[in-house]
Motif scaffolding. Structure first.
Motif, mmCIF file in Angstrom:
data_model
loop_
_atom_site.group_PDB
_atom_site.id
_atom_site.type_symbol
_atom_site.label_atom_id
_atom_site.label_comp_id
_atom_site.label_asym_id
_atom_site.label_seq_id
_atom_site.Cartn_x
_atom_site.Cartn_y
_atom_site.Cartn_z
ATOM 1 N N LEU A 101 -35.128 27.353 -33.923
ATOM 2 C CA LEU A 101 -34.179 27.115 -35.014
ATOM 3 C C LEU A 101 -34.072 25.647 -35.401
ATOM 4 O O LEU A 101 -33.429 25.316 -36.386
ATOM 5 C CB LEU A 101 -32.784 27.625 -34.624
ATOM 6 C CG LEU A 101 -32.606 29.129 -34.644
ATOM 7 C CD1 LEU A 101 -31.239 29.493 -34.109
ATOM 8 C CD2 LEU A 101 -32.789 29.675 -36.037
ATOM 9 N N CYS A 104 -34.610 24.530 -39.066
ATOM 10 C CA CYS A 104 -33.786 25.030 -40.170
ATOM 11 C C CYS A 104 -32.285 24.893 -39.923
ATOM 12 O O CYS A 104 -31.487 25.209 -40.790
ATOM 13 C CB CYS A 104 -34.131 26.479 -40.509
ATOM 14 S SG CYS A 104 -33.939 27.613 -39.146
ATOM 15 N N TYR A 143 -31.154 35.271 -32.075
ATOM 16 C CA TYR A 143 -30.567 33.938 -31.999
ATOM 17 C C TYR A 143 -29.126 33.903 -31.514
ATOM 18 O O TYR A 143 -28.634 32.837 -31.171
ATOM 19 C CB TYR A 143 -30.708 33.223 -33.339
ATOM 20 C CG TYR A 143 -32.169 33.041 -33.681
ATOM 21 C CD1 TYR A 143 -32.987 32.268 -32.884
ATOM 22 C CD2 TYR A 143 -32.740 33.703 -34.754
ATOM 23 C CE1 TYR A 143 -34.340 32.129 -33.165
ATOM 24 C CE2 TYR A 143 -34.083 33.566 -35.051
ATOM 25 C CZ TYR A 143 -34.877 32.779 -34.248
ATOM 26 O OH TYR A 143 -36.208 32.651 -34.521
ATOM 27 N N ARG A 171 -36.218 32.526 -40.786
ATOM 28 C CA ARG A 171 -35.897 31.094 -40.604
ATOM 29 C C ARG A 171 -36.219 30.304 -41.867
ATOM 30 O O ARG A 171 -35.456 29.429 -42.275
ATOM 31 C CB ARG A 171 -36.657 30.519 -39.404
ATOM 32 C CG ARG A 171 -36.150 31.008 -38.055
ATOM 33 C CD ARG A 171 -36.737 30.232 -36.892
ATOM 34 N NE ARG A 171 -38.180 30.125 -36.913
ATOM 35 C CZ ARG A 171 -39.014 30.967 -36.328
ATOM 36 N NH1 ARG A 171 -38.554 32.024 -35.679
ATOM 37 N NH2 ARG A 171 -40.328 30.769 -36.373
#
Length: 185
Positions: A101, A104, A143, A171
């Motif tokens: 992650l 982003c 996530y 993402r």
């Protein structure tokens, strides 16, 4: 026992609340903690810490969803434990999730940027609301709950590469959405 009765036990300072919480949500809490920490021993300690935090926060808290309340506590306790391990150069588990992650989601904000953090959370909520149920479930299971790609692939009946591609597209969509919202990455 239903959640309202368990919360009432916490409010009555009855230790049976902990046993009831463990019976109803212990397995789910352990699973989430193990996925973050990749260590059954650490996960068990985090679940025990969760019962302690629930005991000290109810009252004054009276959660509408005991399941969500306990999962949030165990997730935060587990992430704190992961960060402590990582600072000692022993980290694994959640590190791969944060790296995925990283491109982003902006880095953790400083203390004076609390407002920006709330705006980012609101933007993320808006983005999630615009996803299909399947996309939202896939994103959150990966996530938020930290489920491995192989486990997600089995759940969706797909190959791990197909799940990885879907996650990559999600993402990219998130990054594009956040940039359009003015979030600096």
């Amino acid at each position: 026992m239903d959640d309202c009765a368990i919360v009432a036990l916490y409010w009555a300072r009855d230790e049976a609340a902990i046993a009831a919480s463990d019976e109803k949500y212990g397995g789910l809490c352990r699973q989430l903690s193990r996925q973050i920490l990749a260590s059954p021993e650490d996960a068990e300690e985090c679940v025990n810490d969760t019962w302690g935090r629930a005991w000290t926060t109810m009252p004054p808290q009276r959660p509408a969803s005991l399941r969500a309340y306990l999962l949030r506590i165990v997730r935060n306790v587990s992430i704190d434990r992961w960060r402590a391990r990582r600072s000692q150069k022993r980290g694994d588990g959640a590190e791969a999730l944060s790296l995925e992650l990283e491109s982003c989601i902006p880095p953790a904000p400083s203390a004076e940027a609390a407002w920006e953090q709330r705006e980012l959370a609101a933007a993320l909520d808006r983005w999630l609301a615009g996803r299909t149920d399947g996309e939202r479930a896939l994103f959150l299971r990966r996530y938020w709950f930290g489920e491995p790609v192989a486990q997600l692939a089995r759940a969706w009946g797909l190959r791990p590469n197909a799940v990885s591609q879907r996650l990559r597209r999600l993402r990219e969509s998130l990054r594009t959405f956040l940039e359009s919202e003015g979030v600096v990455l």
